[in-house]
Design an enzyme around this catalytic site. Structure first.
Site, PDB file in Angstrom:
ATOM      1  N   PRO A   2       0.825  -1.214   0.000  1.00  0.00           N
ATOM      2  CA  PRO A   2       0.000   0.000   0.000  1.00  0.00           C
ATOM      3  C   PRO A   2       0.860   1.265   0.000  1.00  0.00           C
ATOM      4  O   PRO A   2       1.585   1.544   0.956  1.00  0.00           O
ATOM      5  CB  PRO A   2      -0.798  -0.109   1.296  1.00  0.00           C
ATOM      6  CG  PRO A   2      -0.604  -1.511   1.772  1.00  0.00           C
ATOM      7  CD  PRO A   2       0.704  -1.965   1.231  1.00  0.00           C
ATOM      8  N   GLU A   3       0.817   1.986  -1.083  1.00  0.00           N
ATOM      9  CA  GLU A   3       1.437   3.302  -1.190  1.00  0.00           C
ATOM     10  C   GLU A   3       0.302   4.291  -1.449  1.00  0.00           C
ATOM     11  O   GLU A   3      -0.859   3.957  -1.282  1.00  0.00           O
ATOM     12  CB  GLU A   3       2.466   3.320  -2.332  1.00  0.00           C
ATOM     13  CG  GLU A   3       3.531   2.232  -2.200  1.00  0.00           C
ATOM     14  CD  GLU A   3       4.519   2.228  -3.358  1.00  0.00           C
ATOM     15  OE1 GLU A   3       4.636   3.265  -4.038  1.00  0.00           O
ATOM     16  OE2 GLU A   3       5.162   1.195  -3.586  1.00  0.00           O
ATOM     17  N   HIS A 103      -5.277 -13.865  10.225  1.00  0.00           N
ATOM     18  CA  HIS A 103      -4.457 -12.681  10.543  1.00  0.00           C
ATOM     19  C   HIS A 103      -5.282 -11.409  10.678  1.00  0.00           C
ATOM     20  O   HIS A 103      -4.785 -10.316  10.492  1.00  0.00           O
ATOM     21  CB  HIS A 103      -3.348 -12.480   9.506  1.00  0.00           C
ATOM     22  CG  HIS A 103      -2.513 -13.708   9.268  1.00  0.00           C
ATOM     23  ND1 HIS A 103      -1.646 -14.195  10.208  1.00  0.00           N
ATOM     24  CD2 HIS A 103      -2.460 -14.546   8.218  1.00  0.00           C
ATOM     25  CE1 HIS A 103      -1.063 -15.288   9.730  1.00  0.00           C
ATOM     26  NE2 HIS A 103      -1.546 -15.524   8.532  1.00  0.00           N
ATOM     27  N   ARG A 122       1.857  -9.669   8.129  1.00  0.00           N
ATOM     28  CA  ARG A 122       3.173  -9.371   8.704  1.00  0.00           C
ATOM     29  C   ARG A 122       3.095  -8.519   9.966  1.00  0.00           C
ATOM     30  O   ARG A 122       4.044  -8.450  10.726  1.00  0.00           O
ATOM     31  CB  ARG A 122       4.030  -8.627   7.676  1.00  0.00           C
ATOM     32  CG  ARG A 122       4.361  -9.421   6.458  1.00  0.00           C
ATOM     33  CD  ARG A 122       5.462 -10.411   6.718  1.00  0.00           C
ATOM     34  NE  ARG A 122       5.831 -11.072   5.480  1.00  0.00           N
ATOM     35  CZ  ARG A 122       5.201 -12.115   4.981  1.00  0.00           C
ATOM     36  NH1 ARG A 122       4.157 -12.616   5.609  1.00  0.00           N
ATOM     37  NH2 ARG A 122       5.590 -12.666   3.857  1.00  0.00           N
ATOM     38  N   ARG A 270      16.817  -0.392  -1.055  1.00  0.00           N
ATOM     39  CA  ARG A 270      15.608  -0.999  -1.615  1.00  0.00           C
ATOM     40  C   ARG A 270      15.893  -1.570  -2.992  1.00  0.00           C
ATOM     41  O   ARG A 270      16.666  -0.994  -3.763  1.00  0.00           O
ATOM     42  CB  ARG A 270      14.496   0.052  -1.743  1.00  0.00           C
ATOM     43  CG  ARG A 270      13.981   0.572  -0.422  1.00  0.00           C
ATOM     44  CD  ARG A 270      13.004  -0.407   0.196  1.00  0.00           C
ATOM     45  NE  ARG A 270      12.715  -0.080   1.574  1.00  0.00           N
ATOM     46  CZ  ARG A 270      13.295  -0.670   2.626  1.00  0.00           C
ATOM     47  NH1 ARG A 270      14.197  -1.593   2.456  1.00  0.00           N
ATOM     48  NH2 ARG A 270      12.952  -0.313   3.831  1.00  0.00           N
TER      49      ARG A 270
END
Length: 291
Positions: A2-3, A103, A122, A270
Site C-alpha cells: 500500500p502506497e 491474521h 506481517r 531498496r
DNA sequence: CTTACGGCCTGGGTGC
DNA sequence: TGCACCCAGGCCGTAA
C-alpha cells in the site's frame, strides 16, 4: 504494497461507507502493532465516524463523540484513528457474521451490523488513536503530498539534495506517500536512473520527473492501485495497476520502450528496477573517506 | 546537518 | 516432508 494510490483507494472506499456510522464495540486479536489498544477500545466505543482521509500513506478515521457525550469533552480537535497498512495491511468492511480472514487482528463493530476489520499477515502496519495535538506529533514532519505539490515546490525539495533521487522519492519527509513501486515506475517514465543525485537533475529532467510521478500516481488511483501481494481495497477487491507496471518486479524482462533487459539493483537499501538503456547511470559514485 | 548503511520486526514463498 | 533463507517498508542507531 500500500502506497499513495492504494491508500487513497481504501480511503475513498471507507469514506463511501462509514460516515455517520457509530462504533459500538472494538475488539483486538494480537496488539503488538497497536499503540495503547485499551485506550482505543475504551475511547472509540460509542463514537460516530465523521470521515476517512488519506495523509501520505496513513489513513485517518475521524471520529467524534455523539451529542450527549460531547458536553464532557468540550470543543477540541476531533479524535482520529491513525492506521498505517505497512506492507500487508488490509482495512475492509464486512458483515459482522462474515468469515474472518486469517491474521485479522482488529474489529470495529458498527451500528448497522457491519464491521470494519484490520487484517495484516506481517503486522508491519500500525494503529494509534490520535487525540488533542496528536495529529501534529504523528504527521507534522511529513513532506508534501506529491499530487498537491507544485513543480516549483517539487524541484526545491529534490534539487538541493546530494542524496540519490530514489532515496529522496522514498523519503516521507520530502514527499509523503511514494513507495518503491511508484518511485521505480516514475523514474522509468522520466528516463532517470535511480542512482542520480537530486542536485544533478537538470531543469528538464526535474520537469519530466514531476510530471511522471503525478501521471503515474493518478493512473494508479484510476486503476484502484497495484495488487502485487496482499493489497485489496475496502471492499476486498484487488487493484489493476500491477498490469501496467513497466519496471517494478520485471527484472530480466524486456523494456517496454527500448527492448533492453530490465535490471535490478539495491539503491537506498531498496530493490530498484530500471532500464539501463533508457535510464543512463551517473558517471561514478562519489566516495567519501577520510584521506 | 546530511547521507549511507545495517539491523530489527514477521511470516509466506522459494529452493534444496 | 522439513527447513534455512530471502525479502518487504519504516524506523532507529551509528558512523563518516
Amino acid at each position: 504494497m500500500p502506497e499513495l494510490p492504494e491508500v487513497e483507494t481504501v480511503a475513498r472506499g471507507l469514506q463511501a461507507q462509514l460516515p455517520g456510522r457509530r462504533i459500538v464495540e472494538v475488539r483486538f486479536g494480537k496488539t503488538d502493532f497497536v499503540v495503547n489498544p485499551a485506550a482505543i477500545e475504551e475511547h472509540l466505543r460509542g463514537q460516530r465516524i465523521g470521515g476517512v482521509r488519506r495523509f501520505g500513506k496513513f489513513l485517518l478515521v475521524e471520529c467524534e463523540a455523539v451529542a450527549e457525550e460531547k458536553a464532557t469533552k468540550g470543543a477540541e480537535e476531533k479524535d482520529a484513528l491513525l492506521v498505517h497498512l505497512g506492507m500487508t495491511g488490509q482495512l475492509t468492511i464486512a458483515a459482522a457474521g462474515a468469515p474472518v480472514a486469517p491474521h485479522t487482528h482488529a474489529f470495529f463493530a458498527l451500528d448497522d451490523g457491519r464491521e470494519m476489520r484490520y487484517t495484516d499477515v506481517r503486522r508491519f502496519g500500525r494503529m494509534e488513536l490520535l487525540r488533542n495535538g496528536g495529529r501534529e506529533r504523528a504527521l507534522g514532519a511529513l513532506g508534501l503530498d506529491p499530487l498537491e505539490a507544485s513543480e516549483r515546490e517539487f524541484s526545491e525539495r529534490i534539487g538541493g539534495r546530494h542524496a540519490r533521487v530514489k532515496a529522496l522519492l522514498l523519503d516521507q519527509h520530502v514527499l509523503r506517500g511514494v513507495g518503491n513501486i511508484y518511485a521505480d515506475e516514475s523514474l522509468w517514465r522520466a528516463k532517470i536512473h535511480p542512482m542520480r543525485t537530486g542536485n544533478s537533475l537538470g531543469r528538464e529532467e526535474m520537469r519530466r520527473l514531476y510530471g511522471a510521478l503525478q501521471a503515474t500516481l493518478r493512473e494508479a488511483i484510476r486503476l484502484r492501485g497495484s495488487s502485487v501481494s496482499d493489497y485489496v481495497d475496502a471492499e476486498g477487491a484487488r487493484g489493476e495497476f500491477q498490469l501496467r507496471h513497466r519496471v517494478y518486479q520485471r527484472e530480466g524482462k524486456k523494456c517496454f520502450r527500448c527492448g533492453a533487459t530490465i535490471h535490478r539493483a539495491i539503491v537506498a537499501g531498496r530493490s530498484s528496477h530500471f532500464c539501463p538503456r533508457c535510464q543512463r547511470a551517473p558517471r561514478r559514485r562519489r566516495i567519501r573517506s577520510k584521506n
